[in-house]
Design a protein around this motif. Structure first.
Motif, PDB file in Angstrom:
ATOM      1  N   HIS A 146       1.012  -1.325   0.145  1.00 32.83           N
ATOM      2  CA  HIS A 146       0.089  -0.039   0.071  1.00 32.83           C
ATOM      3  C   HIS A 146       0.803   1.232   0.041  1.00 32.83           C
ATOM      4  O   HIS A 146       0.595   2.323  -0.748  1.00 32.83           O
ATOM      5  CB  HIS A 146      -1.209   0.131   1.361  1.00 32.83           C
ATOM      6  N   VAL A 147       1.883   1.280   0.620  1.00 31.26           N
ATOM      7  CA  VAL A 147       2.665   2.483   0.754  1.00 31.26           C
ATOM      8  C   VAL A 147       3.366   2.760  -0.551  1.00 31.26           C
ATOM      9  O   VAL A 147       3.497   3.830  -1.167  1.00 31.26           O
ATOM     10  CB  VAL A 147       4.042   2.210   1.624  1.00 31.26           C
ATOM     11  N   MET A 148       3.729   1.510  -1.625  1.00 32.16           N
ATOM     12  CA  MET A 148       4.193   1.560  -2.725  1.00 32.16           C
ATOM     13  C   MET A 148       3.267   1.886  -3.551  1.00 32.16           C
ATOM     14  O   MET A 148       3.535   2.647  -4.879  1.00 32.16           O
ATOM     15  CB  MET A 148       5.104   0.295  -3.186  1.00 32.16           C
ATOM     16  N   GLN A 149       2.057   1.779  -3.294  1.00 24.53           N
ATOM     17  CA  GLN A 149       0.746   2.039  -4.640  1.00 24.53           C
ATOM     18  C   GLN A 149      -0.088   3.156  -4.103  1.00 24.53           C
ATOM     19  O   GLN A 149      -0.937   3.484  -4.894  1.00 24.53           O
ATOM     20  CB  GLN A 149       0.082   0.828  -4.731  1.00 24.53           C
ATOM     21  N   ARG A 150       0.132   3.572  -2.969  1.00 19.00           N
ATOM     22  CA  ARG A 150      -0.908   4.652  -2.364  1.00 19.00           C
ATOM     23  C   ARG A 150      -0.966   6.016  -3.429  1.00 19.00           C
ATOM     24  O   ARG A 150      -0.041   6.586  -3.902  1.00 19.00           O
ATOM     25  CB  ARG A 150      -0.219   5.306  -1.095  1.00 19.00           C
ATOM     26  N   ALA A 151      -2.273   6.125  -3.843  1.00 20.23           N
ATOM     27  CA  ALA A 151      -2.593   7.309  -4.626  1.00 20.23           C
ATOM     28  C   ALA A 151      -1.958   8.359  -4.322  1.00 20.23           C
ATOM     29  O   ALA A 151      -1.888   8.735  -3.095  1.00 20.23           O
ATOM     30  CB  ALA A 151      -4.126   7.500  -4.735  1.00 20.23           C
ATOM     31  N   GLN A 152      -1.390   9.347  -5.212  1.00 19.53           N
ATOM     32  CA  GLN A 152      -0.888  10.540  -4.720  1.00 19.53           C
ATOM     33  C   GLN A 152       0.391  10.512  -4.247  1.00 19.53           C
ATOM     34  O   GLN A 152       0.606  11.522  -3.359  1.00 19.53           O
ATOM     35  CB  GLN A 152      -1.974  11.465  -4.186  1.00 19.53           C
ATOM     36  N   SER A 153       0.965   9.295  -3.922  1.00 15.90           N
ATOM     37  CA  SER A 153       2.303   9.255  -3.118  1.00 15.90           C
ATOM     38  C   SER A 153       3.248   9.021  -4.127  1.00 15.90           C
ATOM     39  O   SER A 153       3.122   7.930  -4.772  1.00 15.90           O
ATOM     40  CB  SER A 153       2.160   8.416  -1.852  1.00 15.90           C
ATOM     41  N   PRO A 154       4.357   9.629  -4.288  1.00 15.15           N
ATOM     42  CA  PRO A 154       5.507   9.217  -5.311  1.00 15.15           C
ATOM     43  C   PRO A 154       6.244   8.287  -4.736  1.00 15.15           C
ATOM     44  O   PRO A 154       7.594   8.105  -5.383  1.00 15.15           O
ATOM     45  CB  PRO A 154       6.231  10.599  -5.554  1.00 15.15           C
ATOM     46  N   ILE A 155       6.215   7.564  -3.583  1.00 11.98           N
ATOM     47  CA  ILE A 155       7.118   6.478  -2.921  1.00 11.98           C
ATOM     48  C   ILE A 155       7.592   5.638  -4.369  1.00 11.98           C
ATOM     49  O   ILE A 155       8.670   4.960  -4.273  1.00 11.98           O
ATOM     50  CB  ILE A 155       6.478   5.806  -1.887  1.00 11.98           C
ATOM     51  N   ARG A 156       6.340   4.757  -4.730  1.00 12.13           N
ATOM     52  CA  ARG A 156       6.721   3.897  -5.835  1.00 12.13           C
ATOM     53  C   ARG A 156       7.757   4.477  -6.880  1.00 12.13           C
ATOM     54  O   ARG A 156       8.779   4.094  -7.352  1.00 12.13           O
ATOM     55  CB  ARG A 156       5.539   3.600  -6.467  1.00 12.13           C
ATOM     56  N   GLY A 157       7.597   5.859  -7.605  1.00  9.39           N
ATOM     57  CA  GLY A 157       8.141   6.477  -8.485  1.00  9.39           C
ATOM     58  C   GLY A 157       9.754   6.682  -8.122  1.00  9.39           C
ATOM     59  O   GLY A 157      10.576   6.956  -8.833  1.00  9.39           O
ATOM     60  N   MET A 158       9.785   6.917  -6.700  1.00 13.10           N
ATOM     61  CA  MET A 158      11.411   7.051  -6.193  1.00 13.10           C
ATOM     62  C   MET A 158      12.127   5.838  -6.530  1.00 13.10           C
ATOM     63  O   MET A 158      13.278   5.897  -6.629  1.00 13.10           O
ATOM     64  CB  MET A 158      11.194   7.262  -4.838  1.00 13.10           C
ATOM     65  N   PHE A 159      11.443   4.795  -6.496  1.00 13.34           N
ATOM     66  CA  PHE A 159      12.236   3.534  -6.651  1.00 13.34           C
ATOM     67  C   PHE A 159      12.322   2.834  -8.153  1.00 13.34           C
ATOM     68  O   PHE A 159      12.872   1.897  -8.268  1.00 13.34           O
ATOM     69  CB  PHE A 159      11.675   2.288  -5.645  1.00 13.34           C
ATOM     70  N   MET A 160      11.861   3.593  -8.929  1.00 11.66           N
ATOM     71  CA  MET A 160      11.600   3.194 -10.256  1.00 11.66           C
ATOM     72  C   MET A 160      13.119   3.355 -10.966  1.00 11.66           C
ATOM     73  O   MET A 160      13.868   4.144 -10.321  1.00 11.66           O
ATOM     74  CB  MET A 160      10.728   4.089 -11.245  1.00 11.66           C
ATOM     75  N   PRO A 161      13.411   2.842 -11.811  1.00  7.65           N
ATOM     76  CA  PRO A 161      14.758   2.838 -12.535  1.00  7.65           C
ATOM     77  C   PRO A 161      15.492   4.131 -12.783  1.00  7.65           C
ATOM     78  O   PRO A 161      16.639   4.588 -12.641  1.00  7.65           O
ATOM     79  CB  PRO A 161      14.726   1.834 -13.640  1.00  7.65           C
ATOM     80  N   ASP A 162      14.521   5.197 -13.034  1.00  7.99           N
ATOM     81  CA  ASP A 162      14.904   6.654 -13.324  1.00  7.99           C
ATOM     82  C   ASP A 162      14.888   7.575 -12.267  1.00  7.99           C
ATOM     83  O   ASP A 162      15.488   8.694 -12.164  1.00  7.99           O
ATOM     84  CB  ASP A 162      14.130   7.401 -14.467  1.00  7.99           C
ATOM     85  N   MET A 163      14.422   7.021 -11.108  1.00  3.64           N
ATOM     86  CA  MET A 163      14.342   7.626  -9.936  1.00  3.64           C
ATOM     87  C   MET A 163      13.654   9.068 -10.172  1.00  3.64           C
ATOM     88  O   MET A 163      13.996   9.952  -9.359  1.00  3.64           O
ATOM     89  CB  MET A 163      15.554   7.567  -9.077  1.00  3.64           C
ATOM     90  N   ALA A 164      12.851   9.227 -11.105  1.00  2.00           N
ATOM     91  CA  ALA A 164      12.222  10.492 -11.394  1.00  2.00           C
ATOM     92  C   ALA A 164      11.754  11.207 -10.114  1.00  2.00           C
ATOM     93  O   ALA A 164      11.691  12.369 -10.113  1.00  2.00           O
ATOM     94  CB  ALA A 164      11.055  10.138 -12.501  1.00  2.00           C
ATOM     95  N   GLU A 165      10.928  10.557  -9.028  1.00  2.76           N
ATOM     96  CA  GLU A 165      10.192  11.132  -8.338  1.00  2.76           C
ATOM     97  C   GLU A 165      11.191  11.768  -7.129  1.00  2.76           C
ATOM     98  O   GLU A 165      10.941  12.610  -6.458  1.00  2.76           O
ATOM     99  CB  GLU A 165       9.289  10.156  -7.568  1.00  2.76           C
ATOM    100  N   THR A 166      12.294  10.892  -7.182  1.00  2.29           N
ATOM    101  CA  THR A 166      13.251  11.395  -6.032  1.00  2.29           C
ATOM    102  C   THR A 166      13.935  12.706  -6.668  1.00  2.29           C
ATOM    103  O   THR A 166      14.069  13.557  -5.731  1.00  2.29           O
ATOM    104  CB  THR A 166      14.426  10.114  -6.068  1.00  2.29           C
ATOM    105  N   HIS A 167      14.273  12.651  -7.958  1.00  2.44           N
ATOM    106  CA  HIS A 167      14.994  13.935  -8.262  1.00  2.44           C
ATOM    107  C   HIS A 167      13.515  15.036  -8.312  1.00  2.44           C
ATOM    108  O   HIS A 167      14.209  16.138  -7.948  1.00  2.44           O
ATOM    109  CB  HIS A 167      15.043  13.664  -9.908  1.00  2.44           C
ATOM    110  N   LEU A 168      12.551  14.991  -8.609  1.00  2.00           N
ATOM    111  CA  LEU A 168      11.525  15.981  -8.517  1.00  2.00           C
ATOM    112  C   LEU A 168      11.296  16.181  -6.928  1.00  2.00           C
ATOM    113  O   LEU A 168      11.404  17.485  -6.318  1.00  2.00           O
ATOM    114  CB  LEU A 168      10.215  15.524  -8.845  1.00  2.00           C
TER     115      LEU A 168
END
Length: 255
Positions: A35-57
């Motif tokens: 749920h933490v990884m999928q939670r709507a409006q939370s970028p946690i999942r995007g932080m762990f994607m290969p491009d780490m796009a949400e981390t950079h953001l």
């Protein structure tokens, strides 16, 4: 890794998964992680994607927030050649669970579960605000020592959280900084919705989960993406962790 194929397993997940296991059984901890990884409006999942796009953001937003709330400190960072990825990446990726004391981590997670991702921006800026005078007196080496080692050991959870929630930080400010980041980097501002992975049939029920309340109560909204009606086991995990933290940690926010 099988359930979140596009993300896989990343080492940073282990820090907060270990915390979940302290408060709940293994299966419930798994659905809590999902749920933490999928939670709507939370970028946690995007932080762990290969491009780490949400981390950079997130780091870009933090940069602009520090410039807004502490211009002298931001200028000091620039003069020393320090960028926020040098020290704050793991703050966001692990929601402070990798290097900070457990009592601080649980209070942050209590607020994060209750009010959403905006809390992390608040806490990141609040931490620097509390230690601003010390940071302004440091050279490069002293700054790195303070940020990586001294602050995690000297942090006072109540002082930091009080400072963080006294910041006049609105969601519209975060959204504006995010738009600026996407414009500067020509990236897609639309965060893709999470891929649903349903819990076992026996655990599916009618639970409802409050989504990101804005980290300060100024822009609350109900859940999006149908998460609330789908995952009672995830909801139970959220409630178990949040209530356990609230019962155990003095001054923690109740969910």
């Amino acid at each position: 890794a099988h359930s979140l194929a596009e993300v896989g397993y990343c080492q940073g997940m282990g820090f907060f998964t270990a915390m979940f296991l302290i408060y709940m059984p293994e299966e419930q901890a798994f659905w809590q992680l999902m749920h933490v990884m999928q939670r709507a409006q939370s970028p946690i999942r995007g932080m762990f994607m290969p491009d780490m796009a949400e981390t950079h953001l997130s780091l870009s937003v933090m940069d602009k927030l520090v410039r807004h709330f502490m211009p002298k400190l931001h200028k000091h960072f620039e003069d020393l050649g320090i960028v926020f990825s040098m020290f704050a990446t793991h703050w966001y990726l692990t929601v402070f669970s990798s290097s900070f004391p457990f009592d601080f981590v649980t209070i942050v997670w209590d607020s994060f579960l209750a009010e959403g991702f905006k809390v992390l921006h608040r806490v990141c800026v609040g931490l620097l605000k509390v230690f601003e005078k010390e940071l302004l007196s440091c050279d490069f080496e002293g700054m790195m020592e303070l940020l990586h080692h001294t602050i995690p050991h000297k942090v006072d959870p109540e002082v930091v959280m009080d400072t963080a929630f006294r910041l006049h930080l609105k969601q519209v400010m975060i959204d504006q900084y995010a738009k600026e980041y996407h414009a500067e980097n020509q990236t897609d501002p639309e965060y893709p919705g999470p891929t649903a992975v349903a819990p076992p049939a026996s655990s599916v029920g009618g639970g409802w989960i409050a989504e990101d309340g804005g980290g300060g109560g100024d822009d609350s909204r109900k859940g999006e993406g149908g998460v609330g009606n789908r995952d009672s086991e995830m909801a139970a995990g959220y409630d178990t962790l949040a209530l356990a933290i609230s019962d155990e940690v003095p001054g923690a926010t109740t969910v």
